[in-house]
Design a protein around this motif. Structure first.
Motif, PDB file in Angstrom:
ATOM      1  N   LYS A 181     -38.224  16.853  -4.633  1.00 43.94           N
ATOM      2  CA  LYS A 181     -36.919  16.357  -4.173  1.00 43.94           C
ATOM      3  C   LYS A 181     -35.780  17.147  -4.802  1.00 43.94           C
ATOM      4  CE  LYS A 181     -34.241  12.066  -3.744  1.00 43.94           C
ATOM      5  NZ  LYS A 181     -34.214  10.607  -4.053  1.00 43.94           N
ATOM      6  N   GLN A 182     -35.893  17.449  -6.086  1.00 44.60           N
ATOM      7  CA  GLN A 182     -34.845  18.215  -6.769  1.00 44.60           C
ATOM      8  C   GLN A 182     -34.775  19.644  -6.250  1.00 44.60           C
ATOM      9  OE1 GLN A 182     -36.331  17.446 -10.718  1.00 44.60           O
ATOM     10  NE2 GLN A 182     -34.680  16.009 -11.188  1.00 44.60           N
ATOM     11  N   PHE A 183     -35.920  20.244  -6.008  1.00 44.42           N
ATOM     12  CA  PHE A 183     -35.922  21.613  -5.495  1.00 44.42           C
ATOM     13  C   PHE A 183     -35.284  21.682  -4.108  1.00 44.42           C
ATOM     14  CE2 PHE A 183     -38.277  25.250  -3.442  1.00 44.42           C
ATOM     15  CZ  PHE A 183     -37.600  26.243  -4.119  1.00 44.42           C
ATOM     16  N   LEU A 184     -35.601  20.712  -3.255  1.00 46.24           N
ATOM     17  CA  LEU A 184     -35.005  20.685  -1.923  1.00 46.24           C
ATOM     18  C   LEU A 184     -33.494  20.468  -1.998  1.00 46.24           C
ATOM     19  CD1 LEU A 184     -37.720  18.671   0.041  1.00 46.24           C
ATOM     20  CD2 LEU A 184     -37.076  21.054   0.406  1.00 46.24           C
ATOM     21  N   SER A 185     -33.041  19.633  -2.923  1.00 49.64           N
ATOM     22  CA  SER A 185     -31.595  19.413  -3.070  1.00 49.64           C
ATOM     23  C   SER A 185     -30.915  20.687  -3.563  1.00 49.64           C
ATOM     24  CB  SER A 185     -31.316  18.249  -4.014  1.00 49.64           C
ATOM     25  OG  SER A 185     -31.586  18.588  -5.360  1.00 49.64           O
ATOM     26  N   TYR A 186     -31.606  21.430  -4.431  1.00 48.50           N
ATOM     27  CA  TYR A 186     -31.083  22.724  -4.897  1.00 48.50           C
ATOM     28  C   TYR A 186     -30.924  23.696  -3.728  1.00 48.50           C
ATOM     29  CZ  TYR A 186     -31.433  27.476  -6.835  1.00 48.50           C
ATOM     30  OH  TYR A 186     -31.230  28.818  -7.103  1.00 48.50           O
ATOM     31  N   LEU A 187     -31.921  23.753  -2.853  1.00 52.82           N
ATOM     32  CA  LEU A 187     -31.849  24.662  -1.707  1.00 52.82           C
ATOM     33  C   LEU A 187     -30.742  24.251  -0.739  1.00 52.82           C
ATOM     34  CD1 LEU A 187     -35.642  25.257  -0.927  1.00 52.82           C
ATOM     35  CD2 LEU A 187     -34.059  26.775  -2.126  1.00 52.82           C
ATOM     36  N   GLU A 188     -30.565  22.955  -0.528  1.00 55.42           N
ATOM     37  CA  GLU A 188     -29.475  22.487   0.335  1.00 55.42           C
ATOM     38  C   GLU A 188     -28.123  22.861  -0.272  1.00 55.42           C
ATOM     39  OE1 GLU A 188     -29.353  21.300   3.278  1.00 55.42           O
ATOM     40  OE2 GLU A 188     -31.420  20.728   3.718  1.00 55.42           O
ATOM     41  N   SER A 189     -27.991  22.708  -1.577  1.00 59.32           N
ATOM     42  CA  SER A 189     -26.745  23.085  -2.258  1.00 59.32           C
ATOM     43  C   SER A 189     -26.520  24.592  -2.169  1.00 59.32           C
ATOM     44  CB  SER A 189     -26.796  22.649  -3.730  1.00 59.32           C
ATOM     45  OG  SER A 189     -26.914  21.253  -3.839  1.00 59.32           O
ATOM     46  N   TYR A 190     -27.604  25.349  -2.289  1.00 58.58           N
ATOM     47  CA  TYR A 190     -27.533  26.811  -2.194  1.00 58.58           C
ATOM     48  C   TYR A 190     -27.032  27.216  -0.812  1.00 58.58           C
ATOM     49  CZ  TYR A 190     -29.243  31.639  -2.924  1.00 58.58           C
ATOM     50  OH  TYR A 190     -29.340  33.002  -3.072  1.00 58.58           O
ATOM     51  N   LYS A 191     -27.608  26.619   0.219  1.00 56.58           N
ATOM     52  CA  LYS A 191     -27.202  26.901   1.599  1.00 56.58           C
ATOM     53  C   LYS A 191     -25.726  26.578   1.818  1.00 56.58           C
ATOM     54  CE  LYS A 191     -27.951  24.716   6.129  1.00 56.58           C
ATOM     55  NZ  LYS A 191     -26.889  23.726   5.969  1.00 56.58           N
ATOM     56  N   LYS A 192     -25.297  25.428   1.321  1.00 58.79           N
ATOM     57  CA  LYS A 192     -23.909  24.993   1.502  1.00 58.79           C
ATOM     58  C   LYS A 192     -22.947  25.861   0.706  1.00 58.79           C
ATOM     59  CE  LYS A 192     -20.965  20.883   1.158  1.00 58.79           C
ATOM     60  NZ  LYS A 192     -20.916  19.432   0.794  1.00 58.79           N
ATOM     61  N   HIS A 193     -23.321  26.173  -0.537  1.00 55.73           N
ATOM     62  CA  HIS A 193     -22.440  26.943  -1.416  1.00 55.73           C
ATOM     63  C   HIS A 193     -22.130  28.329  -0.848  1.00 55.73           C
ATOM     64  CE1 HIS A 193     -20.644  28.217  -5.228  1.00 55.73           C
ATOM     65  NE2 HIS A 193     -21.358  29.343  -5.129  1.00 55.73           N
ATOM     66  N   PHE A 194     -23.133  28.969  -0.256  1.00 54.67           N
ATOM     67  CA  PHE A 194     -22.939  30.325   0.264  1.00 54.67           C
ATOM     68  C   PHE A 194     -22.644  30.343   1.766  1.00 54.67           C
ATOM     69  CE2 PHE A 194     -25.491  31.030  -3.601  1.00 54.67           C
ATOM     70  CZ  PHE A 194     -24.631  31.898  -4.269  1.00 54.67           C
ATOM     71  N   GLY A 195     -22.461  29.180   2.361  1.00 54.64           N
ATOM     72  CA  GLY A 195     -22.059  29.113   3.769  1.00 54.64           C
ATOM     73  C   GLY A 195     -23.099  29.660   4.729  1.00 54.64           C
TER      74      GLY A 195
END
Length: 409
Positions: A103-117
């Motif tokens: 769950k934490q890894f998936l949230s990290y990837l979602e944040s990564y996607k959002k952060h870099f647009g």
């Protein structure tokens, strides 16, 4: 996508072909096309973006990191410390544990996607990708949810579908006659469904070992099939991660010396695994990984369950019957379910019309790491190093640097 020129429902003129081709949709992409929105694809898109280059990410599922989100079990954690698994330009949050959960890894990837647009195009299955030598571009044909066809045309094609695109399902004599469920680990979520059941787990990699542990914790009775030799190492040694210790030792000693040290420490920590049916290969864990890509198992508690007899170990399967399995040593046991922890494979040969960069045999780059990331005519591969997320990040950085040189030219 403001950078794409779209032609819908019209004949597309090809100056090198006298005929007109009718497509439901044709998209010209003046930037690289990335196939796959997993960690490798996201990392490559970010590295390109940091150099001022946009990209188009095509993903067959409806989410990023579909393997992690849709095809992994609930108790999964990263097997390596988080700083070895972070993607370029963004570390994991400090609040995350050393080994983040699924769950934490998936949230990290979602944040990564959002952060870099990053904005992948979902539900686009690539059915073919071929370089057109007449015009000098890649033609990538896809199908959508309603089987609508779209062709993307680009100078660069980056294959980020990875080593784990399709399940490997072995053919075992009698499988069709088995009376209980047979499922791949891609469909396994939790051992709660198997409480009180005798379950045979086929495959002794990290997934197979961890599924056995999960079944034990959920009061099932698992057995493990160990067909070949395997290196089992403790997840941590001398107060640090085994992987981190290995990387540190490799700075000072050759691989074979490091392997001997790791096996010596491992024997001192967890004992002789051969006593429990887990025989070690002749090559050391790091040398074997380098030569064949076979990853050692990092034990997270399964070995103690094997030692205590809560998990039984059997050799290869000879055949399966209605409610039992017969093994190559002649023993036979009854089971209620079978779980195939038999891994995954690349699906690149199914759709990529190129035989130079990728092997038709296994769908992996022909050249070993670190040379398998670049092909001819603007073709690249990311996430095929058999070195996890760290290897993907290295590939992504190299690819972005190479394309940036062409971009400036």
């Amino acid at each position: 996508m403001d950078y794409c020129k779209e032609v819908e429902g019209k004949g597309v003129h090809d100056p090198f072909n006298k005929n007109m081709t009718t497509l439901s949709r044709c998209v010209w992409v003046p930037y690289p096309v990335i196939i796959g929105a997993g960690p490798s694809g996201l990392a490559t898109a970010t590295c390109l973006k940091q150099r001022g280059i946009s990209s188009l990410i095509l993903e067959r599922e409806n989410c990023i990191a579909s393997l992690w989100k849709l095809k992994t079990y609930d108790r999964l954690r990263l097997h390596l410390p988080k700083h070895f698994c972070q993607l370029p330009f963004m570390p994991f949050p400090e609040s995350f544990p050393t080994y983040p959960t699924k769950k934490q890894f998936l949230s990290y990837l979602e944040s990564y996607k959002k952060h870099f647009g990053l904005d992948p195009v979902f539900n686009k299955t690539v059915v073919s990708a071929e370089f057109d030598h007449r015009c000098g571009f890649w033609r990538i044909k896809t199908l959508g949810l309603k089987h609508e066809e779209t062709e993307y045309v680009s100078r660069w094609l980056i294959v980020a579908t990875g080593e784990n695109a399709e399940e490997v399902v072995p053919k075992i004599e009698g499988m069709d006659d088995f009376g209980g469920p047979i499922l791949h680990t891609s469909s396994y979520k939790s051992g709660r469904l198997f409480r009180g059941k005798d379950v045979l787990v086929v495959g002794c990699g990290n997934s197979g070992m961890e599924v056995c542990l999960d079944l034990c914790n959920c009061e099932a009775r698992p057995s493990l099939v160990v067909r070949a030799s395997v290196h089992v190492l403790p997840q941590e040694m001398l107060g640090r991660s085994t992987f981190g210790l290995s990387m540190w030792l490799l700075k000072w000693f050759p691989v074979r010396i490091v392997d001997r040290l790791l096996l010596l420490l491992s024997r001192f920590t967890i004992g002789d695994t051969g006593k429990f049916g887990l025989h070690r290969p002749q090559l050391g864990p790091l040398e074997l990984k380098s030569r064949s890509g076979k990853t050692p198992v990092l034990d997270v508690g399964t070995l103690d369950k094997i030692k205590s007899g809560n998990i039984k170990v059997y050799p290869g399967i000879k055949r399966i019957t209605y409610n039992a399995a017969e093994f190559v040593d002649g023993t036979k046991e009854n089971f209620d379910a079978v779980i195939l922890a038999t891994g995954y494979k690349s699906n690149v040969p199914q759709w990529l019309k190129d035989r130079d960069l990728f092997s038709e045999k296994d769908g992996l780059p022909r050249e070993p790491f670190p040379n398998g990331w670049k092909g001819e005519c603007g073709l690249y591969a990311v996430g095929f190093t058999k070195r996890g997320l760290l290897g993907s990040s290295l590939d992504a950085t190299r690819i972005a640097e190479d394309i940036a040189l062409q971009w400036k030219a």
